[in-house]
Enzyme design. Structure first.
Site, PDB file in Angstrom:
ATOM      1  N   GLY A   1       5.119   3.886  -0.188  1.00  0.00           N
ATOM      2  CA  GLY A   1       4.064   2.885  -0.027  1.00  0.00           C
ATOM      3  C   GLY A   1       2.765   3.550   0.399  1.00  0.00           C
ATOM      4  CG  PHE A   2      -1.745   2.267   2.015  1.00  0.00           C
ATOM      5  CD1 PHE A   2      -2.546   3.380   1.750  1.00  0.00           C
ATOM      6  CD2 PHE A   2      -2.158   1.369   3.013  1.00  0.00           C
ATOM      7  CE1 PHE A   2      -3.716   3.615   2.463  1.00  0.00           C
ATOM      8  CE2 PHE A   2      -3.320   1.598   3.722  1.00  0.00           C
ATOM      9  CZ  PHE A   2      -4.099   2.720   3.462  1.00  0.00           C
ATOM     10  CB  ILE A   3       1.015   3.525   5.879  1.00  0.00           C
ATOM     11  CG1 ILE A   3      -0.130   2.502   5.978  1.00  0.00           C
ATOM     12  CG2 ILE A   3       1.081   4.363   7.146  1.00  0.00           C
ATOM     13  CD1 ILE A   3       0.074   1.423   7.042  1.00  0.00           C
TER      14      ILE A   3
ATOM     15  CE1 TYR B   1       3.828  -7.900   7.596  1.00  0.00           C
ATOM     16  CE2 TYR B   1       1.823  -8.500   8.768  1.00  0.00           C
ATOM     17  CZ  TYR B   1       2.685  -7.536   8.291  1.00  0.00           C
ATOM     18  OH  TYR B   1       2.424  -6.203   8.528  1.00  0.00           O
TER      19      TYR B   1
ATOM     20  CE  LYS C   1       5.629  -5.082  10.444  1.00  0.00           C
ATOM     21  NZ  LYS C   1       6.455  -4.219   9.539  1.00  0.00           N
TER      22      LYS C   1
HETATM   23  N1  NAD Z   1      -1.534  -1.668   5.663  1.00  0.00           N
HETATM   24  C1  NAD Z   1      -1.822  -2.313   6.788  1.00  0.00           C
HETATM   25  O1  NAD Z   1      -2.985  -2.681   7.044  1.00  0.00           O
HETATM   26  C2  NAD Z   1      -0.745  -2.645   7.773  1.00  0.00           C
HETATM   27  C3  NAD Z   1      -1.118  -3.264   8.981  1.00  0.00           C
HETATM   28  C4  NAD Z   1      -0.138  -3.561   9.905  1.00  0.00           C
HETATM   29  C5  NAD Z   1       1.180  -3.213   9.663  1.00  0.00           C
HETATM   30  N2  NAD Z   1       1.524  -2.619   8.498  1.00  0.00           N
HETATM   31  C6  NAD Z   1       2.936  -2.278   8.281  1.00  0.00           C
HETATM   32  O2  NAD Z   1       3.018  -0.903   7.922  1.00  0.00           O
HETATM   33  C7  NAD Z   1       4.092  -0.705   7.009  1.00  0.00           C
HETATM   34  C8  NAD Z   1       3.571  -0.026   5.743  1.00  0.00           C
HETATM   35  O3  NAD Z   1       2.563  -0.856   5.169  1.00  0.00           O
HETATM   36  P1  NAD Z   1       1.810  -0.469   3.823  1.00  0.00           P
HETATM   37  O4  NAD Z   1       0.469  -1.081   3.885  1.00  0.00           O
HETATM   38  O5  NAD Z   1       1.948   0.977   3.571  1.00  0.00           O
HETATM   39  O6  NAD Z   1       2.654  -1.328   2.783  1.00  0.00           O
HETATM   40  P2  NAD Z   1       3.362  -0.906   1.431  1.00  0.00           P
HETATM   41  O7  NAD Z   1       3.857  -2.171   0.804  1.00  0.00           O
HETATM   42  O8  NAD Z   1       2.462  -0.037   0.629  1.00  0.00           O
HETATM   43  O9  NAD Z   1       4.590  -0.034   1.926  1.00  0.00           O
HETATM   44  C9  NAD Z   1       5.821  -0.589   2.315  1.00  0.00           C
HETATM   45  C10 NAD Z   1       6.926   0.118   1.562  1.00  0.00           C
HETATM   46  O10 NAD Z   1       8.170  -0.466   1.952  1.00  0.00           O
HETATM   47  C11 NAD Z   1       8.974  -0.577   0.791  1.00  0.00           C
HETATM   48  N3  NAD Z   1       9.966  -1.632   0.974  1.00  0.00           N
HETATM   49  C12 NAD Z   1       9.745  -2.973   1.002  1.00  0.00           C
HETATM   50  N4  NAD Z   1      10.912  -3.624   1.149  1.00  0.00           N
HETATM   51  C13 NAD Z   1      11.874  -2.680   1.229  1.00  0.00           C
HETATM   52  C14 NAD Z   1      13.280  -2.728   1.379  1.00  0.00           C
HETATM   53  N5  NAD Z   1      13.923  -3.892   1.487  1.00  0.00           N
HETATM   54  N6  NAD Z   1      13.970  -1.556   1.407  1.00  0.00           N
HETATM   55  C15 NAD Z   1      13.330  -0.363   1.276  1.00  0.00           C
HETATM   56  N7  NAD Z   1      11.991  -0.273   1.120  1.00  0.00           N
HETATM   57  C16 NAD Z   1      11.280  -1.405   1.111  1.00  0.00           C
HETATM   58  C17 NAD Z   1       8.006  -0.884  -0.336  1.00  0.00           C
HETATM   59  O11 NAD Z   1       8.547  -0.573  -1.618  1.00  0.00           O
HETATM   60  C18 NAD Z   1       6.809  -0.041   0.045  1.00  0.00           C
HETATM   61  O12 NAD Z   1       6.829   1.215  -0.600  1.00  0.00           O
HETATM   62  C19 NAD Z   1       4.701  -2.078   6.765  1.00  0.00           C
HETATM   63  O13 NAD Z   1       5.808  -2.229   7.630  1.00  0.00           O
HETATM   64  C20 NAD Z   1       3.594  -3.042   7.154  1.00  0.00           C
HETATM   65  O14 NAD Z   1       4.102  -4.284   7.579  1.00  0.00           O
HETATM   66  C21 NAD Z   1       0.587  -2.318   7.545  1.00  0.00           C
END
Ligand code: NAD
Length: 319
Positions: free
Chosen positions: A11-13, A154, A158
């Site tokens: 994913g992104f992060i 959501y 969390k």
């Molecule tokens: N991007 C933000 O601004 C932000 C802010 C607060 C919290 N978060 C949290 O940070 C984390 C990463 O966020 P992101 O923006 O990179 O999102 P993202 O969707 O790009 O990354 C999440 C990854 O989790 C994987 N995933 C989802 N469901 C799954 C499952 N059941 N089994 C295995 N893999 C699974 C997805 O395929 C994806 O690659 C998440 O937990 C999100 O809730 C992100």
């Protein structure tokens, strides 16, 4: 040799955290289901390809759901720690599929922690969110706030995940377990439906962008390079017990000002249309970052202007 299980690593992060871990010499096993929510699988496949191209066999990817404990047992075995970023992100869509959010974000986090315990792993870092603070928390938000009034499924999921980790940590006092509350993360490879990348693409294409409300909504935008340093700092801080930290810029900006700054970074005047604020969007996010600074020696470094330029460049190079 340190081997880190990184969930959500394509994913992104996750992409940026994987690069940082691999870059400093750690072995990484990514666990990710490459799901098509909330954005296309192809982007995750691209992240995975780019990581494998850069780091070769220092990296392994396991395509599996985090709730599939049977499939993941051998993956966790022998690992030195877990960074759990997998989750279903996004406030607005969570109203349409709350069951999935609860299953992946709450059950999935419990499952990851159980797998870690069974494998004898003593370091777990888990992604949480600024959304847990809702609208009721005084700003800047402190980690000690009760955070009991989430504004979306959501946010509830969390906070639920944090509470599960906190409770399970009572029986696993030897484990260093850290929840990181990320504040709106942006940068190259950002999820395409998120404001900054979505807006940048539209401004470049000369299309209108939608501003919710009167533009006074405030967000504490945090660059992914700062978040990545914060994740590694939390992972390396292996004092036993459960704790949470805010990872934010500590410098919120209104949506209206963000759009002006983004127009400047992109080099084109944004064409703004207005729409009502969607259900679940909070009025403001604003992190108190003193705890992370004190205990993790972490402070954000990327100023918004420079950070927006990284997005503008990424979007131009990857139309
Ligand atoms: N991007 C933000 O601004 C932000 C802010 C607060 C919290 N978060 C949290 O940070 C984390 C990463 O966020 P992101 O923006 O990179 O999102 P993202 O969707 O790009 O990354 C999440 C990854 O989790 C994987 N995933 C989802 N469901 C799954 C499952 N059941 N089994 C295995 N893999 C699974 C997805 O395929 C994806 O690659 C998440 O937990 C999100 O809730 C992100």
């Amino acid at each position: 040799m340190a081997r880190v299980v990184l969930t959500g690593g394509v994913g992104f992060i996750g992409f940026h955290v994987a690069r940082a871990l691999l870059g400093r010499g750690d072995d990484v096993v990514i666990v990710d289901d490459f799901s098509a929510a909330p954005y296309p699988t192809a982007m995750k496949e691209r992240n995975d390809r780019d990581l494998h191209h850069e780091f070769g066999n220092k990296l392994h990817t396991v395509r599996a759901c985090i709730t599939d404990a049977a499939a993941l047992k051998s993956v966790f075995s022998g690992a030195s720690g877990v960074i759990h970023l997998a989750g279903i992100a996004g406030v607005r869509p969570s109203f349409d599929d709350p069951t999935r959010y609860a299953r992946v974000n709450v059950e999935g986090t419990a499952s990851v922690f159980e797998l870690a315990l069974a494998a004898g792993i003593t370091r777990v870092v888990s992604a949480s969110s600024s959304s847990v603070y809702g609208n009721a928390t005084p700003l800047p938000a402190l980690e000690s706030a009760p955070a009991i009034s989430p504004e979306s499924p959501y946010a509830a999921s969390k906070r639920g995940a944090e509470l599960v980790l906190s409770a399970l940590s009572l029986k696993a006092k030897h484990v260093a377990c850290t929840g990181l509350r990320f504040f709106t993360v942006y940068g190259p490879r950002q999820r395409p439906e998120m404001a900054i990348t979505l807006f940048a693409r539209k401004i470049i294409a000369g299309e209108p962008i939608t501003m919710f409300g009167d533009g006074s909504m405030k967000r504490d935008f945090t660059h992914v390079d700062d978040i990545t340093r914060g994740v590694l700092a939390a992972y390396d801080h292996d004092a036993p017990g459960f704790r949470v930290y805010n990872l934010g810029s500590g410098a919120p900006i209104t949506l209206a000002d963000l759009i002006v700054a983004l127009g400047r970074a992109v080099g084109r005047e944004p064409n703004v249309v207005r729409a009502p604020v969607p259900l679940g969007d909070v009025d403001a996010t604003f992190a108190d970052i003193a705890k992370a600074s004190r205990e993790l020696s972490w402070t954000p470094r990327v100023k918004l202007e420079a950070g927006l330029t990284t997005v503008a460049e990424w979007v131009r190079e990857n139309p």
